[in-house]
Design an enzyme around this catalytic site. Structure first.
Site, PDB file in Angstrom:
ATOM      1  N   ASP A 176       0.860  -1.185   0.000  1.00  0.00           N
ATOM      2  CA  ASP A 176       0.000   0.000   0.000  1.00  0.00           C
ATOM      3  C   ASP A 176       0.897   1.237   0.000  1.00  0.00           C
ATOM      4  O   ASP A 176       2.028   1.172  -0.455  1.00  0.00           O
ATOM      5  CB  ASP A 176      -0.955  -0.030   1.190  1.00  0.00           C
ATOM      6  N   ASP A 177       0.411   2.353   0.536  1.00  0.00           N
ATOM      7  CA  ASP A 177       1.205   3.580   0.520  1.00  0.00           C
ATOM      8  C   ASP A 177       2.493   3.405   1.316  1.00  0.00           C
ATOM      9  O   ASP A 177       2.483   2.859   2.424  1.00  0.00           O
ATOM     10  CB  ASP A 177       0.415   4.745   1.120  1.00  0.00           C
ATOM     11  N   GLY A 189       4.628  -0.570  -3.962  1.00  0.00           N
ATOM     12  CA  GLY A 189       3.564   0.011  -3.177  1.00  0.00           C
ATOM     13  C   GLY A 189       2.737   0.970  -3.993  1.00  0.00           C
ATOM     14  O   GLY A 189       2.734   0.926  -5.227  1.00  0.00           O
ATOM     15  N   HIS A 190       2.032   1.854  -3.298  1.00  0.00           N
ATOM     16  CA  HIS A 190       1.139   2.817  -3.947  1.00  0.00           C
ATOM     17  C   HIS A 190       1.688   4.229  -3.908  1.00  0.00           C
ATOM     18  O   HIS A 190       0.952   5.181  -4.146  1.00  0.00           O
ATOM     19  CB  HIS A 190      -0.247   2.776  -3.295  1.00  0.00           C
ATOM     20  N   GLY A 191       2.961   4.398  -3.547  1.00  0.00           N
ATOM     21  CA  GLY A 191       3.564   5.709  -3.566  1.00  0.00           C
ATOM     22  C   GLY A 191       3.405   6.448  -2.255  1.00  0.00           C
ATOM     23  O   GLY A 191       3.190   5.864  -1.195  1.00  0.00           O
TER      24      GLY A 191
END
Length: 418
Positions: free
Chosen positions: A218-219, A240-242
């Site tokens: 995730d983030d 991940g999501h940055g």
């Protein structure tokens, strides 16, 4: 001979960690490296350290692998302005099966420090959430998420040097805390693991996240409502999501996000790069004075996004678009020196519901210097577009969604916002 060796090891420990004062070793209070729950021994040692008024007390979890069930190290403590140090040199993991009448993982948080001031949590050890082993956060089902480590109502604290592995939820959560530094951390979880943010900040102020390696499902870093004065610097993010602000607007009465600086970071192999995400139809709140500066991205599907129609569960309309809100559009937007390459394709950008009119676009010679990946003029008016940094009211901010794949591998496809 044994006593002499123990004294030597303690002196060596003091030199390595810069620790002074009394050391409260959990093994002297009954803890032992095993699969048996060590919670009670940990708490007895904590109460001794927390209750010491002599100053510079240290709680030591030495080398070895220790099982521990859900535990809260609570204050206030008697350390005053002296640092209360917690050194984790061993490996901690949740108990297998049930501990203290509960199934492992039934709580929202595994390890908590609460109502403590002047705290240092450090060491060369590992907090292993064992999420994958217990069916948590592995992309299957709706398993309950459990934060590995949370600082709740903590002031003047540092979390340094630890390794976080395979959390069942957030790896590190900073909640209702102030003047906290998280630095030189290594955070790892599988790319497919759900809700495994590396570091989450919420309702907290004056927080620094620095010089850390974060790769999760995730983030890497997420900034939630009520966060102010947050600096993220020197973070290597991916997978991940940055790095994200939000999601915002899910609950009534959320506090604003203000004063965020993200700088000198690298984002590699992520679905998103820099993102501000808000739920559609959310109650009024603000995210402002936000700076994204000197960020290097590689193989990132959606480099820069401001999405006020964030809908991860596909139950909202227009989920395929990247939009600012029609009711409360973005304003005062500035792009400055963005250089994105999209393989052999031209990078795209989309501006929707952005107030203002263009006063400066990318000059032809500047665009040529950037090469074929320079961001083209927007489809809709924006205040200023010069071609990474974004500004609102003179303060750099990412407030415009930019679709495109920034990478070196020539991958293409429709942008996706997870």
């Amino acid at each position: 001979m044994t006593a002499i060796l123990k004294v030597f090891i303690l002196h060596l420990f003091i030199m390595l960690h810069g620790v002074h004062g009394h050391i409260y070793d959990v093994t002297e209070y009954g803890a032992e490296p095993s699969n048996v729950d060590n919670k009670d021994a940990f708490l007895v040692a904590w109460r001794a350290a927390c209750g010491s008024a002599a100053g510079n007390a240290t709680l030591l979890i030495p080398e070895g692998t220790f099982a521990v069930s859900t535990v809260e190290f609570s204050g206030p403590c008697k350390n005053g302005r002296s640092p209360l140090v917690v050194v984790v040199d061993g490996v901690l993991h949740p108990c297998a099966g049930s501990c203290h009448g509960k199934k492992s993982g039934d709580d929202d948080v595994w390890i908590t420090f609460s109502s403590v001031s002047n705290l240092l949590v450090t060491g060369a050890g590992t907090l292993d959430g064992r999420g994958g082993e217990h069916g948590h956060s592995n992309g299957g089902g709706k398993s309950k998420t459990t934060t590995t480590l949370e600082l709740d109502s903590v002031a003047n604290a540092t979390v340094r040097g630890l390794r976080f592995l395979n959390s069942r939820g957030f790896h590190l959560n900073l909640h209702r805390s102030s003047h906290v530094e998280a630095e030189r951390l290594r955070i790892e979880a599988p790319a497919a693991s759900r809700n495994t943010d590396g570091i989450h900040v919420g309702l907290s102020s004056h927080v620094t996240v620095a010089d850390s390696l974060i790769g999760t499902g995730d983030d890497c870093v997420s900034i939630g409502p009520g966060s102010s004065g947050v600096v993220v610097a020197g973070v290597a993010c991916g997978p991940g999501h940055g790095i994200s602000v939000g999601s915002l607007g899910r609950e009534e009465g959320e506090d604003d996000v203000r004063g965020l600086v993200v700088r000198n970071c690298t984002v590699t192999g992520t679905t998103n790069g820099l993102r501000i995400k808000t739920w559609p139809g959310s109650p009024p709140s603000r995210a402002f004075n936000i700076t994204f500066r000197d960020i290097v991205m590689s193989n990132v599907s959606n480099p820069i996004i401001i999405d006020q129609h964030y809908c991860p569960h596909a139950h909202c309309s227009d989920i395929g678009k990247l939009l600012c809100s029609e009711d409360r559009p973005c304003s005062g937007v500035r792009f400055d020196r963005v250089n994105l390459s999209c393989g052999r394709e031209r990078c795209g950008s989309k501006f929707s519901n952005v107030e203002g009119k263009p006063t400066l676009l990318v000059a032809a010679d500047e665009a040529a210097a950037f090469g074929p990946g320079a961001v083209p003029p927007p489809e809709q008016d924006a205040d200023v577009v010069e071609g990474g940094r974004l500004s609102v009211g003179g303060v750099d901010v990412a407030e415009v969604p930019v679709k495109g794949h920034q990478h070196s591998g020539g991958r293409s496809g429709r942008p996706h916002v997870p």
